[in-house]
Design an enzyme around this catalytic site. Structure first.
Site, PDB file in Angstrom:
ATOM      1  CG  MET A 199      72.513  75.904  35.094  1.00  0.00           C
ATOM      2  SD  MET A 199      73.773  76.200  36.339  1.00  0.00           S
ATOM      3  CE  MET A 199      75.100  75.172  35.738  1.00  0.00           C
ATOM      4  CB  SER A 236      65.273  82.844  40.937  1.00  0.00           C
ATOM      5  OG  SER A 236      66.256  82.317  40.080  1.00  0.00           O
ATOM      6  CG  ASP A 237      68.663  84.965  39.326  1.00  0.00           C
ATOM      7  OD1 ASP A 237      69.072  85.605  40.296  1.00  0.00           O
ATOM      8  OD2 ASP A 237      68.565  83.712  39.317  1.00  0.00           O
ATOM      9  NE  ARG A 240      63.508  76.686  46.841  1.00  0.00           N
ATOM     10  CZ  ARG A 240      64.260  77.493  46.095  1.00  0.00           C
ATOM     11  NH1 ARG A 240      64.684  77.085  44.914  1.00  0.00           N
ATOM     12  NH2 ARG A 240      64.562  78.693  46.508  1.00  0.00           N
ATOM     13  N   GLY A 279      65.981  71.270  42.149  1.00  0.00           N
ATOM     14  CA  GLY A 279      67.434  71.103  42.243  1.00  0.00           C
ATOM     15  C   GLY A 279      67.883  70.955  43.684  1.00  0.00           C
ATOM     16  NE  ARG A 323      66.376  83.695  45.077  1.00  0.00           N
ATOM     17  CZ  ARG A 323      67.304  83.527  44.146  1.00  0.00           C
ATOM     18  NH1 ARG A 323      67.599  82.334  43.716  1.00  0.00           N
ATOM     19  NH2 ARG A 323      67.954  84.539  43.648  1.00  0.00           N
ATOM     20  N   GLY A 346      62.085  74.129  38.976  1.00  0.00           N
ATOM     21  CA  GLY A 346      63.346  74.799  39.282  1.00  0.00           C
ATOM     22  C   GLY A 346      63.259  76.299  39.146  1.00  0.00           C
ATOM     23  CB  SER A 347      65.108  79.027  40.120  1.00  0.00           C
ATOM     24  OG  SER A 347      66.426  78.562  40.268  1.00  0.00           O
ATOM     25  NE  ARG A 373      77.680  60.939  46.330  1.00  0.00           N
ATOM     26  CZ  ARG A 373      78.856  61.217  45.793  1.00  0.00           C
ATOM     27  NH1 ARG A 373      79.186  62.452  45.511  1.00  0.00           N
ATOM     28  NH2 ARG A 373      79.706  60.254  45.511  1.00  0.00           N
ATOM     29  NE  ARG A 418      65.337  72.501  35.805  1.00  0.00           N
ATOM     30  CZ  ARG A 418      65.777  73.152  36.883  1.00  0.00           C
ATOM     31  NH1 ARG A 418      65.727  72.579  38.081  1.00  0.00           N
ATOM     32  NH2 ARG A 418      66.263  74.378  36.803  1.00  0.00           N
TER      33      ARG A 418
HETATM   34  N1  HPA Z   1      71.694  81.112  34.988  1.00  0.00           N
HETATM   35  C1  HPA Z   1      71.604  79.784  34.996  1.00  0.00           C
HETATM   36  N2  HPA Z   1      70.774  79.146  35.789  1.00  0.00           N
HETATM   37  C2  HPA Z   1      69.981  79.855  36.600  1.00  0.00           C
HETATM   38  C3  HPA Z   1      70.028  81.234  36.639  1.00  0.00           C
HETATM   39  C4  HPA Z   1      70.924  81.899  35.780  1.00  0.00           C
HETATM   40  O1  HPA Z   1      70.998  83.139  35.767  1.00  0.00           O
HETATM   41  N3  HPA Z   1      69.135  81.657  37.570  1.00  0.00           N
HETATM   42  C5  HPA Z   1      68.549  80.547  38.073  1.00  0.00           C
HETATM   43  N4  HPA Z   1      69.060  79.457  37.488  1.00  0.00           N
END
Ligand code: HPA
Length: 240
Positions: A180, A203-204, A25, A21, A217, A90-91, A44, A88
């Site tokens: 997302m 990541s969360d 990165r 994303g 990360r 991503g996190s 951009r 992809r």
């Molecule tokens: N929500 C949505 N997308 C994310 C999150 C999350 O908690 N963490 C990393 N991407």
């Protein structure tokens, strides 16, 4: 010829592309993991690079966050630059107890509250799924790298803040993480007949309210990108 959102010339993208994303990165992946990487687009600030990995040409390009942003780049990469395989990297936020911070989530399907699949195909209930062979190659590469991973379905949310769907309902549907972009990637790839997959690092941890530090990360991100590059290399040799 450049597109509205990508300034590369035709032929400057490889047929395989990693999609983080964050454009920074993309730059880190290019600098740390690709050989001879060259910046090919920066419209951009959405940086894209082409280099090689294990003797094979590979590109990496940022997509921004969410389906509206990422689908613009994915459409143009496939339709205008002939990209055939996309992963992809991503996190995500984990929503099951056994999915820990820094674990990998290899996406097997992506439910979504986004209207994008319906707007693309004209019916409700489309099931966004990744390419099976590419996903299997990611699983094999994660096993070889001895990383902890989970293969499962995720929920692609349109909103980072303020979504009304309770986490419990998404858990009940068997989703292991929230992110997302994956559902949009799979839908666009299906429409344009490209092959797509997604691998995410946690990541969360939403249930325990734990969050990876920026150093964590960065480190887990490079491990994941290496797995995706290994998967592309193995998939290319399997199909040639
Ligand atoms: N929500 C949505 N997308 C994310 C999150 C999350 O908690 N963490 C990393 N991407």
């Amino acid at each position: 010829m450049p597109t509205p959102h990508i300034s590369a010339e035709k032929g400057e993208f490889a047929p395989a592309c990693l999609l983080p994303g964050d454009p920074k990165r993309a730059q880190v992946i290019a600098e740390e993991l690709l050989t001879g990487a060259k910046l090919v687009t920066d419209v951009r600030g959405m940086l894209g690079f082409t280099g090689s990995y294990a003797g094979q040409e590979v590109s990496v390009m940022g997509t921004g966050m969410g389906i509206p942003s990422s689908s613009i780049y994915i459409n143009e990469l496939v339709a205008d630059y002939g990209v055939e395989r996309l992963i992809r990297v991503g996190s995500c936020g984990a929503i099951q107890d056994d999915v820990a911070l820094r674990d990998l989530v290899i996406v097997a399907g992506a439910s979504t509250d986004s209207a994008a699949p319906r707007n693309m195909f004209g019916f409700d209930g489309y099931a966004p799924v990744p390419d099976f062979a590419l996903t299997s190659a990611i699983v094999a590469a994660a096993e070889r790298a001895s990383l902890t991973f989970h293969v499962g379905s995720v929920f692609t949310s349109d909103l980072f803040y303020g979504a009304v769907t309770p986490i419990e309902q998404i858990q009940q549907a068997g989703c292991i993480a929230i992110e997302m972009e994956a559902a949009g990637l799979f839908a666009v790839a299906a429409r344009l007949k490209a092959r797509a997959a997604a691998v995410l690092t946690v990541s969360d941890q939403i249930l325990s309210n734990e969050h990876a530090t920026s150093q964590e990360r960065q480190d887990s991100f490079l491990d994941m990108a290496r797995v995706a590059l290994e998967a592309l290399a193995a998939d290319a040799s399997a199909s040639s």
